[in-house]
Design a protein around this motif. Structure first.
Motif, mmCIF file in Angstrom:
data_model
loop_
_atom_site.group_PDB
_atom_site.id
_atom_site.type_symbol
_atom_site.label_atom_id
_atom_site.label_comp_id
_atom_site.label_asym_id
_atom_site.label_seq_id
_atom_site.Cartn_x
_atom_site.Cartn_y
_atom_site.Cartn_z
ATOM 1 N N TYR A 47 2.684 -1.520 5.251
ATOM 2 C CA TYR A 47 1.880 -0.308 5.061
ATOM 3 C C TYR A 47 0.779 -0.440 4.009
ATOM 4 C CZ TYR A 47 5.785 1.608 7.703
ATOM 5 O OH TYR A 47 6.742 1.844 8.672
ATOM 6 N N GLY A 48 0.671 -1.567 3.337
ATOM 7 C CA GLY A 48 -0.388 -1.723 2.357
ATOM 8 C C GLY A 48 -0.354 -0.625 1.307
ATOM 9 N N ILE A 49 -1.483 0.078 1.141
ATOM 10 C CA ILE A 49 -1.529 1.175 0.171
ATOM 11 C C ILE A 49 -1.271 2.533 0.822
ATOM 12 C CG2 ILE A 49 -2.969 -0.030 -1.505
ATOM 13 C CD1 ILE A 49 -5.401 1.453 -0.451
ATOM 14 N N LEU A 50 -0.957 2.551 2.110
ATOM 15 C CA LEU A 50 -0.496 3.797 2.716
ATOM 16 C C LEU A 50 0.849 4.177 2.086
ATOM 17 C CD1 LEU A 50 -1.097 3.545 6.573
ATOM 18 C CD2 LEU A 50 -2.226 5.063 4.948
ATOM 19 N N GLY A 51 1.039 5.458 1.858
ATOM 20 C CA GLY A 51 2.288 5.911 1.258
ATOM 21 C C GLY A 51 2.331 5.744 -0.242
ATOM 22 N N SER A 52 1.232 5.300 -0.845
ATOM 23 C CA SER A 52 1.219 5.110 -2.293
ATOM 24 C C SER A 52 1.024 6.441 -3.011
ATOM 25 C CB SER A 52 0.119 4.125 -2.696
ATOM 26 O OG SER A 52 -1.164 4.655 -2.374
ATOM 27 N N ASN A 53 1.382 6.447 -4.286
ATOM 28 C CA ASN A 53 1.207 7.621 -5.143
ATOM 29 C C ASN A 53 0.539 7.202 -6.442
ATOM 30 O OD1 ASN A 53 3.948 8.115 -3.592
ATOM 31 N ND2 ASN A 53 3.138 10.118 -4.106
ATOM 32 N N LYS A 54 -0.171 8.109 -7.040
ATOM 33 C CA LYS A 54 -0.763 7.854 -8.355
ATOM 34 C C LYS A 54 0.341 7.686 -9.385
ATOM 35 C CE LYS A 54 -3.878 9.965 -11.759
ATOM 36 N NZ LYS A 54 -4.772 11.121 -12.016
ATOM 37 N N SER A 55 0.238 6.632 -10.182
ATOM 38 C CA SER A 55 1.162 6.421 -11.289
ATOM 39 C C SER A 55 0.473 6.747 -12.608
ATOM 40 C CB SER A 55 1.665 4.973 -11.297
ATOM 41 O OG SER A 55 2.497 4.732 -12.408
ATOM 42 N N THR A 56 -0.649 6.078 -12.871
ATOM 43 C CA THR A 56 -1.486 6.381 -14.028
ATOM 44 C C THR A 56 -2.934 6.406 -13.546
ATOM 45 O OG1 THR A 56 -1.960 4.081 -14.687
ATOM 46 C CG2 THR A 56 0.148 5.034 -15.436
ATOM 47 N N GLU A 57 -3.865 6.524 -14.475
ATOM 48 C CA GLU A 57 -5.279 6.528 -14.099
ATOM 49 C C GLU A 57 -5.752 5.154 -13.638
ATOM 50 O OE1 GLU A 57 -7.150 9.125 -13.727
ATOM 51 O OE2 GLU A 57 -5.587 10.471 -14.471
ATOM 52 N N GLU A 58 -4.929 4.140 -13.819
ATOM 53 C CA GLU A 58 -5.312 2.793 -13.409
ATOM 54 C C GLU A 58 -4.250 2.103 -12.565
ATOM 55 O OE1 GLU A 58 -8.047 0.689 -13.783
ATOM 56 O OE2 GLU A 58 -9.165 2.485 -14.352
ATOM 57 N N LYS A 59 -3.249 2.852 -12.092
ATOM 58 C CA LYS A 59 -2.147 2.191 -11.395
ATOM 59 C C LYS A 59 -1.579 3.104 -10.316
ATOM 60 C CE LYS A 59 1.737 1.356 -13.708
ATOM 61 N NZ LYS A 59 2.716 0.726 -14.623
ATOM 62 N N ILE A 60 -1.144 2.494 -9.206
ATOM 63 C CA ILE A 60 -0.467 3.233 -8.149
ATOM 64 C C ILE A 60 0.920 2.647 -7.917
ATOM 65 C CG2 ILE A 60 -2.591 3.920 -6.966
ATOM 66 C CD1 ILE A 60 -1.969 1.747 -4.854
ATOM 67 N N LYS A 61 1.817 3.501 -7.443
ATOM 68 C CA LYS A 61 3.135 3.061 -6.988
ATOM 69 C C LYS A 61 3.054 2.952 -5.476
ATOM 70 C CE LYS A 61 6.157 6.021 -6.096
ATOM 71 N NZ LYS A 61 6.099 5.691 -4.648
ATOM 72 N N LEU A 62 3.407 1.795 -4.953
ATOM 73 C CA LEU A 62 3.317 1.556 -3.520
ATOM 74 C C LEU A 62 4.585 2.024 -2.804
ATOM 75 C CD1 LEU A 62 1.827 -2.006 -3.839
ATOM 76 C CD2 LEU A 62 0.596 -0.018 -3.011
ATOM 77 N N PHE A 63 4.497 2.139 -1.494
ATOM 78 C CA PHE A 63 5.666 2.430 -0.666
ATOM 79 C C PHE A 63 6.636 1.262 -0.833
ATOM 80 C CE2 PHE A 63 6.982 4.267 3.677
ATOM 81 C CZ PHE A 63 7.228 5.520 3.144
ATOM 82 N N PRO A 64 7.942 1.504 -0.864
ATOM 83 C CA PRO A 64 8.894 0.410 -1.126
ATOM 84 C C PRO A 64 8.943 -0.598 0.015
ATOM 85 C CG PRO A 64 10.062 2.391 -0.468
ATOM 86 C CD PRO A 64 8.632 2.783 -0.649
#
Length: 396
Positions: free
Chosen positions: A237-254
């Motif tokens: 899924y790449g960056i689909l399903g990701s969420n914002k973690s910080t202003e410079e980082k995302i949490k990806l789908f597991p």
């Protein structure tokens, strides 16, 4: 389960999960602790749902905005792209847009209207109806869009997403031209390099672009589908399903979800002797009747689950039986007839009139929606959900 209870759903509190935690151990211990504390037992076919967020966090499946930018640079070296059909979300897409913008020089950013794929409105249906615009064919510039519809802010967030997305792009030093349209092929008038940001329609969108002469096409599922600079990634899924973690980082789908659910199920069996089903759940698949927003911003409700959760419900409609096949019966006679009909129902009721009106959805979509509503997305602290009695019926 007792004879007088049907499905029971419990949110299970857990510690705050951090990278490197033994999540299978935490899940099992949390459920067993809750069962002891609240005096309930586990049964075969109970379902334990674990939110995708805590699994990704335990895995350390994170990436930076710069990681996204570097992947986009490698895949679109010309530095000019069309970016089409993103959803309007600060949590789901803003950091992705920031990374894409950091990796290019110019973006033709085309938003769908009157709403995005999951129902966030740019304008109301009434505004569109009175405008004389044909949403199937008309591609509007930002100037024309503003002339027709003015400045609208999102009903719930209060954000003008046109301005917000423009500022994110220009803040990364890239040029942006805003467009409004619903045909993916329309972007090819501006550029032959396209990133498709839609979620559930991405496959068809890509096919239509390639068929009509696009040179380079990628979906969000093809960005960070491999590690970049040692980053986290998701091969499916790449960056689909990701969420914002910080202003410079995302949490990806597991990732590696299948190994996780099987591990948890085996640990439950070792501890209790019960065959518990386990699933990972993301967004539920339901729609808000007021804002008309469809909840499912993840690519799937459940990226992994044990084998006992495959398929769809195979249920009879009690109302149909009572009103039709057994309309002349009452009391215990009716109850016994219905129970006997359920006990002897076919393994596959597809096409059977007695099953009409039952929900034709995958079990994991139904259970995942139930789990999402139970766990919530805020401060409940229950990333684990125990669902009992879901597979019971009136004959049990």
């Amino acid at each position: 389960m007792s004879k007088s209870l049907g499905t029971v759903t419990r949110g299970i509190k857990a510690p705050i999960i951090k990278e490197g935690d033994d999540l299978p151990k935490i899940v099992v211990e949390s459920v067993l602790s809750a069962s002891e504390e609240n005096n309930f037992a586990l049964n075969d076919k109970d379902v334990v749902a674990v939110t995708e967020a805590v699994l990704a966090r335990a895995q350390g499946n994170y990436a930076s905005v710069t990681d996204i930018a570097d992947d986009v640079k490698a895949k679109f070296p010309s530095g000019e792209i069309g970016l089409i059909f993103p959803i309007m979300s600060r949590n789901r897409f803003a950091m992705c847009l920031k990374g894409i913008a950091r990796g290019v020089k110019k973006i033709y950013l085309m938003l769908s209207y009157p709403s995005d794929e999951v129902g966030n409105p740019l304008i109301t249906a009434e505004q569109l109806e009175t405008s004389g615009v044909n949403p199937y064919t008309d591609v509007l510039s930002e100037e024309k869009f503003r002339e027709l519809f003015g400045s609208e802010k999102h009903r719930f967030t209060g954000v003008d997403y046109i301005e917000y997305y423009k500022e994110l792009v220009t803040g990364e030093g890239a040029e942006v031209e805003m467009l409004f349209g619903n045909s993916p092929v329309a972007i090819l008038k501006y550029t032959s390099n396209v990133i498709c940001a839609d979620i559930h329609t991405r496959k068809l969108t890509k096919e239509r672009l390639i068929k009509n002469g696009a040179v380079r096409v990628a979906g969000l599922d093809e960005i960070l589908n491999e590690s970049v600079n040692g980053s986290g990634f998701n091969p499916d899924y790449g960056i689909l399903g990701s969420n914002k973690s910080t202003e410079e980082k995302i949490k990806l789908f597991p990732k590696n979800g299948r190994a996780f659910v099987e591990d948890v199920a085996e640990r439950f069996f070792e501890k209790t002797g019960k065959r518990v089903e386990v699933m990972i759940n993301g967004d539920g698949a339901f729609k808000d009747p007021v804002g008309f927003i469809w909840e499912l911003a993840d690519p799937v409700v459940s990226p992994a689950f044990t084998d006992g959760l495959k398929g769809t419900p195979n249920e009879l409609k009690l109302k149909y039986l009572a009103d039709n096949e057994f309309s002349d019966l009452k009391g215990d006679e009716l109850k016994n007839a219905v129970r006997d009909r359920i006990k002897h129902k076919k393994d596959d009721l597809k096409g059977d009139m007695a099953s009409q009106g039952t929900t034709p959805r995958f079990l994991t979509d139904l259970l995942g929606s139930l789990a999402d509503l139970t766990s919530g997305s805020g401060d409940k602290g229950t990333p684990i959900v125990l669902i009992q009695g879901y597979f019971d019926n009136y004959a049990d």
